[in-house]
Motif scaffolding. Structure first.
Motif, PDB file in Angstrom:
ATOM      1  N   CYS A 124      41.348  36.703  35.405  1.00  0.00           N
ATOM      2  CA  CYS A 124      40.859  37.700  36.069  1.00  0.00           C
ATOM      3  C   CYS A 124      42.235  37.480  37.159  1.00  0.00           C
ATOM      4  O   CYS A 124      42.666  37.221  37.589  1.00  0.00           O
ATOM      5  N   SER A 125      41.866  38.877  37.970  1.00  0.00           N
ATOM      6  CA  SER A 125      42.191  39.122  38.665  1.00  0.00           C
ATOM      7  C   SER A 125      42.193  38.965  39.912  1.00  0.00           C
ATOM      8  O   SER A 125      40.453  38.976  39.504  1.00  0.00           O
ATOM      9  N   PRO A 126      42.337  38.527  41.221  1.00  0.00           N
ATOM     10  CA  PRO A 126      41.299  38.463  42.407  1.00  0.00           C
ATOM     11  C   PRO A 126      40.668  39.696  42.453  1.00  0.00           C
ATOM     12  O   PRO A 126      39.115  39.638  42.883  1.00  0.00           O
ATOM     13  N   SER A 127      40.313  41.130  42.129  1.00  0.00           N
ATOM     14  CA  SER A 127      39.612  42.007  42.140  1.00  0.00           C
ATOM     15  C   SER A 127      38.875  41.673  41.511  1.00  0.00           C
ATOM     16  O   SER A 127      37.323  41.997  41.738  1.00  0.00           O
ATOM     17  N   GLU A 128      38.673  41.360  39.986  1.00  0.00           N
ATOM     18  CA  GLU A 128      37.827  40.741  39.245  1.00  0.00           C
ATOM     19  C   GLU A 128      36.761  40.013  39.780  1.00  0.00           C
ATOM     20  O   GLU A 128      35.172  39.800  39.128  1.00  0.00           O
ATOM     21  N   ILE A 129      37.187  38.708  40.293  1.00  0.00           N
ATOM     22  CA  ILE A 129      36.637  37.802  40.246  1.00  0.00           C
ATOM     23  C   ILE A 129      35.987  38.041  42.195  1.00  0.00           C
ATOM     24  O   ILE A 129      34.632  37.572  41.958  1.00  0.00           O
ATOM     25  N   LEU A 130      35.753  39.149  42.721  1.00  0.00           N
ATOM     26  CA  LEU A 130      35.350  39.326  43.590  1.00  0.00           C
ATOM     27  C   LEU A 130      34.360  40.030  43.199  1.00  0.00           C
ATOM     28  O   LEU A 130      33.008  39.959  43.337  1.00  0.00           O
ATOM     29  N   ARG A 131      34.628  41.096  42.491  1.00  0.00           N
ATOM     30  CA  ARG A 131      33.557  41.599  41.334  1.00  0.00           C
ATOM     31  C   ARG A 131      32.053  40.908  40.897  1.00  0.00           C
ATOM     32  O   ARG A 131      30.912  40.738  41.104  1.00  0.00           O
TER      33      ARG A 131
END
Length: 377
Positions: A124-131
């Motif tokens: 997962c990308s950092p943005s996906e983890i944040l979402r």
């Protein structure tokens, strides 16, 4: 929970009451989901695999035990009311882990999201983890501070040590921190078992701790009754929980993989009769697709017969006598086969040319043929 100094009994009772009250407010009875396709919902086995993956990541990052236990608690609370596809499981798990780290760890110890995404190989990308983090917070009503099994384990452990301060040194030879670390490792194993999700954190901790008390403390029953009274837990519920936890912990001593190899190493050179030695257990692990297999040691020892044995078979439980009988039969078959071959060679070799192999004389202790006097030519 980090202990800076010994706690008084009143303080421990207050902490237990507060944790129990928090648990009663947050706890929801586990309702098993109906079986469904692997593509539409996360299976219990997949949940357990994700918890073991988080445990391995937690060990590499060397964070507080509270971080891992809280992350697993959030994961279970999130998965209980919803259906999530298995392809999102690692993203959910790493988001729970990141939330737990920010809740329990010191600011300077919290890994950055970019570092966490790279080191965990979660895909997962950092943005996906944040979402995903925002979705989890919404589902949990932004309330992450729940009483975990580790909180109760710390409290029960401190309560017993407050009145039995010397039993660890006398019975186990461990200090307080070492013993608590041992129990925490067992708790990690229990957290990765979906059959124990039905247990509240207080019940899981009490069952785990009383099973340990039973093995090392003579008056464990009196201590268990006292803990039951203070935690206000029904004894019949504890008995059932102890059975579940004991069954789960028994898998820690599971048999070795089917491709295990036994290599016997005798302690000292002795006649081939009844030598004792050690078996080293190995398992074949591929380096990659193009390289040969390497041997990776996974430890262990056992007594056995005197011959070198390499077996590619699944480990099975057997009686010691049966094991020795098998070794003796193997040895006797080898001797019988060798003797028959020698006799056959002596018979087919014929007379005076000396082409046949001499047969060992009966009663001789040496496998070499007896010396013959030189004939005068």
């Amino acid at each position: 929970m980090k202990f800076a100094e010994p706690w008084g009994r009143q303080r421990l009772s207050f902490l237990l009451e507060k944790a129990a009250s928090r648990e009663a407010k947050m706890w929801k009875v586990y309702v098993p989901k109906k079986p469904s396709s692997q593509d539409t919902d996360i299976s219990p086995a997949q949940r357990d695999e994700a918890v073991r993956w988080l445990t391995e990541l937690h060990g590499r990052l060397q964070l507080y035990p509270e971080t891992l236990v809280l992350a697993v608690s959030m994961l279970d609370r999130f998965l209980a009311p919803i259906k999530a596809r298995p392809k999102y499981l690692r993203c959910i798990a790493i988001a729970c882990f990141f939330l737990a780290a920010k809740t329990c760890e010191e600011d300077e110890c919290v890994p950055s999201l970019k570092e966490l995404a790279a080191s965990s190989s979660c895909g997962c990308s950092p943005s996906e983890i944040l979402r995903m983090e925002r979705i989890i917070l919404d589902k949990l009503n932004w309330d992450l501070h729940t009483a975990t099994a580790l909180d109760f384990l710390h409290i029960f452990h401190a309560m017993v040590l407050s009145c039995r301060s010397g039993f660890l040194d006398s019975m186990l030879g461990l200090n307080r921190s070492q013993h608590l670390a041992l129990l925490t490792q067992r708790l990690y194993h229990c957290l990765a078992d979906h059959t124990l999700i039905q247990l509240r954190g207080s019940m899981l901790a009490l069952a785990l701790f009383t099973l340990e008390l039973e093995t090392c403390c003579p008056d464990w029953l009196a201590l268990t009754i006292e803990l039951l009274r203070k935690a206000q837990i029904d004894s019949s519920e504890l008995i059932r929980s102890r059975e579940l936890v004991a069954r789960s912990l028994s898998t820690l001593r599971a048999s070795l993989p089917p491709n295990t190899i036994y290599i016997y190493q005798p302690l000292q050179p002795t006649p081939p009769c009844c030598t004792l030695g050690t078996f080293d257990f190995y398992i074949r692990l591929p380096k990659n697709k193009n390289e040969e297999l390497e041997m990776s040691r996974i430890g262990g020892s056992v007594a056995a017969g005197s011959q070198l044995i390499c077996l590619h078979a699944q480990v099975e439980e057997m009686e010691v006598d049966d094991f020795y009988d098998g070794i003796k039969r193997l040895y006797n078959e080898d001797v019988t086969t060798s003797t028959a071959a020698v006799q056959e060679g002596a018979t087919t070799g014929g007379g005076g040319g000396g082409g046949g192999l001499p047969v060992q004389q009966e009663g001789s202790s040496s496998p070499c043929p007896p010396l013959q006097p030189a004939s005068a030519s």
